[in-house]
Design an enzyme around this catalytic site. Structure first.
Site, PDB file in Angstrom:
ATOM      1  N   THR A 161       0.792  -1.307  -0.017  1.00  0.00           N
ATOM      2  CA  THR A 161      -0.018  -0.058   0.073  1.00  0.00           C
ATOM      3  C   THR A 161       0.908   1.187  -0.037  1.00  0.00           C
ATOM      4  O   THR A 161       2.043   1.319  -0.089  1.00  0.00           O
ATOM      5  CB  THR A 161      -0.986   0.095   1.205  1.00  0.00           C
TER       6      THR A 161
ATOM      7  N   LYS B 294       9.036   0.723   1.852  1.00  0.00           N
ATOM      8  CA  LYS B 294      10.395   1.330   2.303  1.00  0.00           C
ATOM      9  C   LYS B 294      10.044   1.544   3.929  1.00  0.00           C
ATOM     10  O   LYS B 294      10.681   1.472   5.088  1.00  0.00           O
ATOM     11  CB  LYS B 294      10.872   2.330   1.912  1.00  0.00           C
TER      12      LYS B 294
ATOM     13  N   VAL C 146      14.160  -1.801  -1.239  1.00  0.00           N
ATOM     14  CA  VAL C 146      15.423  -0.940  -1.667  1.00  0.00           C
ATOM     15  C   VAL C 146      15.587  -0.883  -3.161  1.00  0.00           C
ATOM     16  O   VAL C 146      15.438   0.314  -3.857  1.00  0.00           O
ATOM     17  CB  VAL C 146      16.858  -1.602  -1.112  1.00  0.00           C
TER      18      VAL C 146
ATOM     19  N   GLY D 102       5.458   6.814 -16.793  1.00  0.00           N
ATOM     20  CA  GLY D 102       5.176   6.256 -15.451  1.00  0.00           C
ATOM     21  C   GLY D 102       6.243   6.095 -14.400  1.00  0.00           C
ATOM     22  O   GLY D 102       6.098   5.291 -13.547  1.00  0.00           O
TER      23      GLY D 102
ATOM     24  N   GLU E  92       5.774   9.984 -10.349  1.00  0.00           N
ATOM     25  CA  GLU E  92       4.344  10.219  -9.906  1.00  0.00           C
ATOM     26  C   GLU E  92       4.023  11.615 -10.341  1.00  0.00           C
ATOM     27  O   GLU E  92       4.817  12.201 -10.480  1.00  0.00           O
ATOM     28  CB  GLU E  92       4.234   9.985  -8.430  1.00  0.00           C
TER      29      GLU E  92
ATOM     30  N   LYS F 243      15.719   4.479   1.594  1.00  0.00           N
ATOM     31  CA  LYS F 243      16.499   3.264   1.050  1.00  0.00           C
ATOM     32  C   LYS F 243      17.960   3.361   1.866  1.00  0.00           C
ATOM     33  O   LYS F 243      18.502   2.199   2.335  1.00  0.00           O
ATOM     34  CB  LYS F 243      16.522   3.296  -0.261  1.00  0.00           C
TER      35      LYS F 243
ATOM     36  N   GLY G  60       9.209  -1.069 -11.493  1.00  0.00           N
ATOM     37  CA  GLY G  60       8.557  -2.067 -12.376  1.00  0.00           C
ATOM     38  C   GLY G  60       7.593  -3.077 -11.572  1.00  0.00           C
ATOM     39  O   GLY G  60       7.898  -3.552 -10.714  1.00  0.00           O
TER      40      GLY G  60
END
Length: 344
Positions: free
Chosen positions: A98, A127, A154, A208, A211, A226, A324
């Site tokens: 989510t 993360k 990560v 894509g 955002e 990260k 991806g």
């Protein structure tokens, strides 16, 4: 008799939807390779509602849903009470995918905590839980005899955490530096081709990679989380994300890009951490101009890479997809495989 793991999907965006597709279309073949089957018994999503079936959700029907269709049309509910589903669903493993607030890791952090408290293992691509509370969550998992896995937090499906804790274990890790955000790396590449920062961001959004609000990518907060995860997991640090100084890419101008190219160099957004002689850890996120001979200088497009500094092997670099839907869904699958290995 082949083992089976019941899975609860929290969120049905691109990542968990792709995991559902993998289970639905490739489950039989995977079972032959992995020695266990996967059955989705619960799904929650803010857009669709809640669907729970101890005998197994009809993934074919879920994946064929029309835009605007709700789970109530499949016998479920329009409501989405994640806590109740996570705590009570007939599931062995919760796949959490989510939204994560970069300031506090919520709601993903609570989702993970509820699952572990209720005796369910967790795999997540978020993360936040790992950056803000990995130590607490690992202890909670151990207390309840379950497992908390987060490889995809990560570098998506590229196994950076397991490489360091597995094949590279014992090499004397002294630090790392990496390109940990494919969006910013793509933007730098397009600026090298002559685009302005704004045009490169717009192109990344169209593709894509970025955002609608690209702040986390170009501002550096994505990389900071990260770096926190990597420093804590690989170097034994106990960092909070706020301990990591952060600078994004918006200060890098086309003139600076052109100047670097004239010198045979490239600008990259680098997340790094170093173990100092006194045992302390210094970490940072900032743009850096890298000479063409640097192992990270040639990493192009939306690819990610991490260079480990070690005592015994010197510098070891791994690169691969950092985003991806298929790659990130594979990270969840790899977490499930890791959970199975620990169960055994």
């Amino acid at each position: 008799m082949t083992k089976n793991y019941n899975i609860a999907l929290i969120g049905l965006g691109n990542v968990n939807r792709t995991l559902a597709e993998i289970i639905h279309t490739e489950g039989t073949a995977l079972a032959q390779d992995l020695g266990f089957t996967l059955r989705v018994t619960a799904i929650t999503d803010l857009r669709f509602g809640t669907l729970v079936d101890a005998a197994g959700v009809d993934l074919g029907a879920v994946l064929a849903m029309e835009p605007g269709q709700k789970f109530s049309s499949l016998g479920g509910s329009d409501d989405c009470d994640n806590e109740t589903v996570i705590r009570t669903a007939p599931a062995d493993i919760v796949a959490e995918a989510t939204f994560t607030n970069p300031e506090d890791g919520e709601p993903a952090l609570s989702h993970v905590r509820w699952a572990l408290e209720s005796g369910k293992s967790v795999c997540t691509t978020n993360k936040g839980p790992a950056a803000f509370a990995a130590k607490e969550l690992k202890a909670l998992a151990a207390k309840n005899g379950v497992f908390f896995e987060f490889e995809g937090a990560v570098m998506s499906g590229t196994p950076v955490l397991r490489l360091a804790s597995g094949p590279l274990k014992g090499v004397g890790m002294t630090g790392f530096s990496g390109i940990l955000n494919g969006t910013s790396n793509y933007i730098f590449g397009r600026m090298e081709s002559g685009l302005s920062l704004e045009a490169a961001i717009a192109e990344a959004q169209d593709l894509g990679y970025a955002e609608a609000d690209p702040t986390a990518d170009i501002g550096g907060s994505d990389v900071r989380l990260k770096v926190t995860v990597l420093a804590n997991e690989l170097l034994g640090a106990d960092l909070d994300s706020k301990d990591v100084p952060m600078e994004g890419i918006t200060g890098i101008t086309p003139a600076m890009i052109a100047d670097a190219l004239s010198r045979g160099a490239h600008w990259k957004l680098i997340g790094a951490a170093t173990k100092n002689a006194d045992g302390t850890i210094t970490a940072s996120v900032a743009p850096a101009m890298l000479d063409s001979t640097h192992p990270l200088a040639g990493i192009s497009g939306a690819t990610n890479a991490v260079m480990f500094d070690t005592d015994y092997l010197g510098r070891v670099t791994i690169s691969g997809p950092g985003a991806g839907r298929k790659e990130t869904a594979y990270a969840l699958l790899s977490d499930i495989i890791a959970i199975d290995a620990q169960v055994n």
